[in-house]
Design a protein around this motif. Structure first.
Motif, PDB file in Angstrom:
ATOM      1  N   ALA A 117       0.808  -1.221   0.000  1.00  0.00           N
ATOM      2  CA  ALA A 117       0.000   0.000   0.000  1.00  0.00           C
ATOM      3  C   ALA A 117       0.842   1.273   0.000  1.00  0.00           C
ATOM      4  N   GLY A 118       2.170   1.142   0.116  1.00  0.00           N
ATOM      5  CA  GLY A 118       3.050   2.296   0.073  1.00  0.00           C
ATOM      6  C   GLY A 118       3.235   3.012   1.388  1.00  0.00           C
ATOM      7  N   LEU A 119       2.898   2.367   2.494  1.00  0.00           N
ATOM      8  CA  LEU A 119       3.042   3.003   3.804  1.00  0.00           C
ATOM      9  C   LEU A 119       4.490   3.030   4.267  1.00  0.00           C
ATOM     10  N   PHE A 120       5.249   1.984   3.947  1.00  0.00           N
ATOM     11  CA  PHE A 120       6.647   1.879   4.362  1.00  0.00           C
ATOM     12  C   PHE A 120       7.350   0.871   3.457  1.00  0.00           C
ATOM     13  N   THR A 121       8.659   0.746   3.645  1.00  0.00           N
ATOM     14  CA  THR A 121       9.461  -0.208   2.869  1.00  0.00           C
ATOM     15  C   THR A 121      10.099  -1.205   3.829  1.00  0.00           C
ATOM     16  N   LEU A 122      10.078  -2.465   3.443  1.00  0.00           N
ATOM     17  CA  LEU A 122      10.643  -3.525   4.282  1.00  0.00           C
ATOM     18  C   LEU A 122      12.024  -3.935   3.804  1.00  0.00           C
ATOM     19  N   GLY A 123      12.841  -4.388   4.748  1.00  0.00           N
ATOM     20  CA  GLY A 123      14.151  -4.926   4.405  1.00  0.00           C
ATOM     21  C   GLY A 123      14.044  -6.436   4.233  1.00  0.00           C
ATOM     22  N   GLU A 124      15.030  -7.169   4.721  1.00  0.00           N
ATOM     23  CA  GLU A 124      14.999  -8.631   4.661  1.00  0.00           C
ATOM     24  C   GLU A 124      14.245  -9.180   5.866  1.00  0.00           C
ATOM     25  N   PRO A 125      13.416 -10.211   5.663  1.00  0.00           N
ATOM     26  CA  PRO A 125      12.688 -10.805   6.799  1.00  0.00           C
ATOM     27  C   PRO A 125      13.647 -11.466   7.781  1.00  0.00           C
ATOM     28  N   SER A 126      13.449 -11.184   9.059  1.00  0.00           N
ATOM     29  CA  SER A 126      14.406 -11.646  10.075  1.00  0.00           C
ATOM     30  C   SER A 126      13.924 -12.830  10.903  1.00  0.00           C
ATOM     31  N   ASN A 127      12.652 -13.215  10.744  1.00  0.00           N
ATOM     32  CA  ASN A 127      12.098 -14.273  11.596  1.00  0.00           C
ATOM     33  C   ASN A 127      11.674 -15.475  10.751  1.00  0.00           C
ATOM     34  N   ASN A 128      12.669 -16.312  10.389  1.00  0.00           N
ATOM     35  CA  ASN A 128      12.389 -17.516   9.590  1.00  0.00           C
ATOM     36  C   ASN A 128      11.590 -17.196   8.325  1.00  0.00           C
ATOM     37  N   GLY A 129      12.011 -16.161   7.624  1.00  0.00           N
ATOM     38  CA  GLY A 129      11.354 -15.791   6.378  1.00  0.00           C
ATOM     39  C   GLY A 129      10.134 -14.912   6.554  1.00  0.00           C
ATOM     40  N   MET A 130       9.810 -14.534   7.801  1.00  0.00           N
ATOM     41  CA  MET A 130       8.662 -13.674   8.053  1.00  0.00           C
ATOM     42  C   MET A 130       9.127 -12.304   8.552  1.00  0.00           C
ATOM     43  N   TYR A 131       8.404 -11.278   8.128  1.00  0.00           N
ATOM     44  CA  TYR A 131       8.733  -9.921   8.548  1.00  0.00           C
ATOM     45  C   TYR A 131       8.232  -9.643   9.964  1.00  0.00           C
ATOM     46  N   THR A 132       8.993  -8.818  10.683  1.00  0.00           N
ATOM     47  CA  THR A 132       8.584  -8.313  11.986  1.00  0.00           C
ATOM     48  C   THR A 132       8.660  -6.782  11.934  1.00  0.00           C
ATOM     49  N   LEU A 133       8.223  -6.139  12.993  1.00  0.00           N
ATOM     50  CA  LEU A 133       8.276  -4.681  13.049  1.00  0.00           C
ATOM     51  C   LEU A 133       9.706  -4.151  12.921  1.00  0.00           C
ATOM     52  N   LEU A 134      10.670  -4.975  13.311  1.00  0.00           N
ATOM     53  CA  LEU A 134      12.077  -4.566  13.241  1.00  0.00           C
ATOM     54  C   LEU A 134      12.595  -4.528  11.807  1.00  0.00           C
ATOM     55  N   ASP A 135      11.837  -5.109  10.877  1.00  0.00           N
ATOM     56  CA  ASP A 135      12.284  -5.195   9.483  1.00  0.00           C
ATOM     57  C   ASP A 135      11.820  -4.018   8.623  1.00  0.00           C
ATOM     58  N   ILE A 136      11.163  -3.043   9.245  1.00  0.00           N
ATOM     59  CA  ILE A 136      10.762  -1.844   8.488  1.00  0.00           C
ATOM     60  C   ILE A 136      12.013  -1.013   8.208  1.00  0.00           C
ATOM     61  N   LYS A 137      12.330  -0.883   6.925  1.00  0.00           N
ATOM     62  CA  LYS A 137      13.562  -0.206   6.516  1.00  0.00           C
ATOM     63  C   LYS A 137      13.359   1.298   6.364  1.00  0.00           C
ATOM     64  N   GLU A 138      12.277   1.676   5.726  1.00  0.00           N
ATOM     65  CA  GLU A 138      11.968   3.088   5.527  1.00  0.00           C
ATOM     66  C   GLU A 138      10.540   3.360   5.963  1.00  0.00           C
ATOM     67  N   ASN A 139      10.368   4.395   6.772  1.00  0.00           N
ATOM     68  CA  ASN A 139       9.053   4.754   7.305  1.00  0.00           C
ATOM     69  C   ASN A 139       8.872   6.270   7.148  1.00  0.00           C
TER      70      ASN A 139
END
Length: 273
Positions: free
Chosen positions: A156-178
């Motif tokens: 939806a264009g709210l933020f950009t994610l980096g690499e998933p850190s939890n066994n291939g799943m994204y967490t809040l810590l993986d938000i790269k650009e906000n």
């Protein structure tokens, strides 16, 4: 004459006895047919009526259904692993994989059957573009649904994610650009439903919105693909090929079951045949 009458009487008695024996056998067979196995299936609030919709179709397969309701989305797995349930029907495979990984359990996802959708809702803004800087948005607490919401947020264009850190799943810590400096607030299902009043928006499931008597189609953004998150039957490892599993799957896929689900949930679910 007396001898003849006696012979006829004896013959009649024999025929009557044979008839009784035959009837007795038939009655026993009928009694055997009436014996049904009760299946205890656990479910969370948003799918209770889905499971209930199977009752008539499952009875035709020779099984009685006992639906066990849970308010918490982890307890149906805990109860299944402890042996108080035969199975549960409420979760998708990524959620189960996460649960197994976190709890050392070996519960098995048998087969995908149906699924809902995750979307972004707001009672303050009419579009994603209107969401302001420093807005507060509710998001799922559990790992798999949080991952799903984060993927939607990036789409939806709210933020950009980096690499998933939890066994291939994204967490809040993986938000790269906000760029809007959004604050994502982890909440349980009840909190997400109530949070729409106070927050700028909430990620939520369409069925959860429906059960909260809110319009599930009032979203401002919806995930592009939900096939990975199809909900399916889950059992203990040793019951993966149990005798009742195939009739259970068959009962779910009947037109009668689907009609009842659609009438209750007003099309909030899709099916995976």
């Amino acid at each position: 004459m007396k001898k003849r009458m006696m012979s006829i009487l004896l013959a009649t008695v024999c025929i009557f006895s044979i008839g009784l024996t035959g009837c007795s056998g038939k009655e026993e067979k009928k009694e055997e047919k009436k014996e049904v196995t009760t299946l205890k299936i656990g479910a969370s609030p948003n799918v209770i009526e889905v499971v209930h919709a199977m009752e008539d179709s499952l009875e035709k397969e020779g099984y009685k259904l006992e639906v066990v309701a849970f308010d918490d989305i982890k307890q149906p797995n805990v109860a299944l692993d402890e042996g108080s349930l035969d199975g549960n029907l409420y979760q998708h495979k990524p959620f189960l994989d996460s649960f197994n990984n976190d709890n050392g359990t070996k519960l098995k996802f048998v087969e995908p059957l149906f699924g809902g959708f995750t979307a972004l809702y707001s009672e303050k803004w009419n579009s994603v573009e209107e969401i302001p800087e420093n807005a507060k948005i509710g998001i799922f607490q559990d790992a798999s649904n949080q991952h799903r919401a984060l993927v939607l947020g990036e789409e939806a264009g709210l933020f950009t994610l980096g690499e998933p850190s939890n066994n291939g799943m994204y967490t809040l810590l993986d938000i790269k650009e906000n760029p809007r400096n959004l604050e994502l607030v982890p909440l349980d299902t009840g909190g997400l439903n109530q949070g729409l009043t106070d927050l700028d928006g909430c990620f939520n499931q369409g069925t959860s919105m429906f059960l909260a008597e809110k319009d599930p189609t009032s979203y401002i953004a919806i995930e592009k693909d939900n096939s990975k998150f199809a909900i399916g039957l889950v059992v203990r490892e040793e019951d993966e090929n149990a005798e009742w599993v195939e009739p259970f799957l068959k009962a779910f896929r009947t037109e009668d079951t689907k009609k009842k689900i659609d009438e209750y949930y007003q099309g909030s679910y899709v099916y995976f045949d």
